[in-house]
Design an enzyme around this catalytic site. Structure first.
Site, short mmCIF file in Angstrom:
data_model
loop_
_atom_site.label_atom_id
_atom_site.label_comp_id
_atom_site.label_asym_id
_atom_site.label_seq_id
_atom_site.Cartn_x
_atom_site.Cartn_y
_atom_site.Cartn_z
N ASP A 46 -5.93 5.96 24.23
CA ASP A 46 -5.26 5.41 25.20
C ASP A 46 -4.16 6.70 25.55
O ASP A 46 -3.61 7.32 24.83
CB ASP A 46 -4.57 4.05 24.98
CG ASP A 46 -3.90 3.43 26.16
OD1 ASP A 46 -4.47 2.48 26.62
OD2 ASP A 46 -3.02 4.12 26.93
N ASN A 101 -7.78 -7.52 28.09
CA ASN A 101 -6.78 -8.21 29.41
C ASN A 101 -7.97 -8.46 30.29
O ASN A 101 -8.75 -7.54 30.94
CB ASN A 101 -5.89 -7.25 29.87
CG ASN A 101 -4.61 -7.23 28.69
OD1 ASN A 101 -4.47 -8.11 27.92
ND2 ASN A 101 -4.22 -5.76 28.63
N GLN A 108 -4.34 -6.83 32.98
CA GLN A 108 -4.98 -5.63 33.53
C GLN A 108 -4.66 -4.90 34.41
O GLN A 108 -4.34 -5.26 35.48
CB GLN A 108 -6.64 -6.42 33.68
CG GLN A 108 -7.62 -5.43 33.61
CD GLN A 108 -9.14 -5.98 33.94
OE1 GLN A 108 -9.36 -7.27 34.12
NE2 GLN A 108 -10.10 -4.98 33.87
N VAL A 110 -6.59 -1.74 34.75
CA VAL A 110 -7.69 -0.69 35.05
C VAL A 110 -9.03 -1.80 35.10
O VAL A 110 -9.24 -2.36 34.22
CB VAL A 110 -8.06 0.33 34.05
CG1 VAL A 110 -9.24 0.88 34.49
CG2 VAL A 110 -7.03 1.16 33.97
N HIS A 114 -12.53 -3.06 29.27
CA HIS A 114 -12.11 -2.31 28.16
C HIS A 114 -11.74 -3.11 27.01
O HIS A 114 -10.90 -4.12 27.28
CB HIS A 114 -11.30 -1.14 28.42
CG HIS A 114 -10.22 -1.40 28.98
ND1 HIS A 114 -10.19 -1.75 30.66
CD2 HIS A 114 -8.76 -1.71 28.99
CE1 HIS A 114 -8.79 -2.31 31.02
NE2 HIS A 114 -8.10 -2.35 29.88
N HIS A 116 -9.19 -2.85 23.80
CA HIS A 116 -8.14 -2.07 23.23
C HIS A 116 -8.33 -2.29 21.67
O HIS A 116 -8.32 -3.59 21.00
CB HIS A 116 -6.87 -2.64 23.55
CG HIS A 116 -6.36 -2.37 25.10
ND1 HIS A 116 -5.16 -1.64 25.40
CD2 HIS A 116 -6.58 -3.23 26.14
CE1 HIS A 116 -5.26 -1.57 26.74
NE2 HIS A 116 -5.66 -2.85 27.18
#
Ligand code: AMP
Length: 128
Positions: A46, A101, A108, A110, A114, A116
């Protein structure tokens, strides 16, 4: 099947074309610090880490968010979690947190699914 442009709301990770920054990373248009790559997913650090280890695992297929995943994504979703655990081990973590998220109100930013992987420090619960 979702596409990057179909469900991406106007959030910071979304460009004017409806594409996302993660789509651009997958296409090699912008760099990332990759820690894992295979035919189904990519994992990279990240850019604004929230802990000593903060890696994102993203599918190559552009599913906007978890709420758009369907039964046809079952194996892919399992793969993302197994890769998340593999990356955590690779990073030397015994304990870590995985976060997905889904939706702007959940944090969220993006709109390309995804996972994390966060660890390397004590993590409080509940999250904010
Ligand atoms: P979320 O808020 O769950 O949508 O998470 C998006 C994450 O993407 C945030 O933790 C951002 O710091 C991260 N991020 C945004 N742009 C990049 C980038 N170019 N490379 C790596 N991580 C990024």
């Amino acid at each position: 099947m979702s596409s990057e442009s179909s469900a991406a709301p106007a959030a910071s990770g979304v460009s004017a074309s409806g594409d996302t920054i993660f789509g651009r990373i997958l296409r090699g248009e912008i760099p990332c610090d990759a820690v894992h790559s295979d035919e189904l997913c990519l994992a990279f650090r990240d850019v604004a880490p929230q802990a000593p280890v903060h890696v994102l695992v993203i599918p190559r297929e552009p599913i906007a968010q978890l709420s758009e995943a369907t039964a046809e994504h079952q194996a892919l979703l399992g793969h993302l979690l197994l890769v998340a655990a593999q990356v955590a081990r690779q990073e030397g973590l015994n304990s870590w947190r995985t976060v997905i998220n889904s939706g702007a109100e959940a944090g969220q930013t993006v709109f390309h699914l995804h996972v994390h992987v966060i660890g390397g420090r004590p993590l409080a619960w509940p999250p904010g």
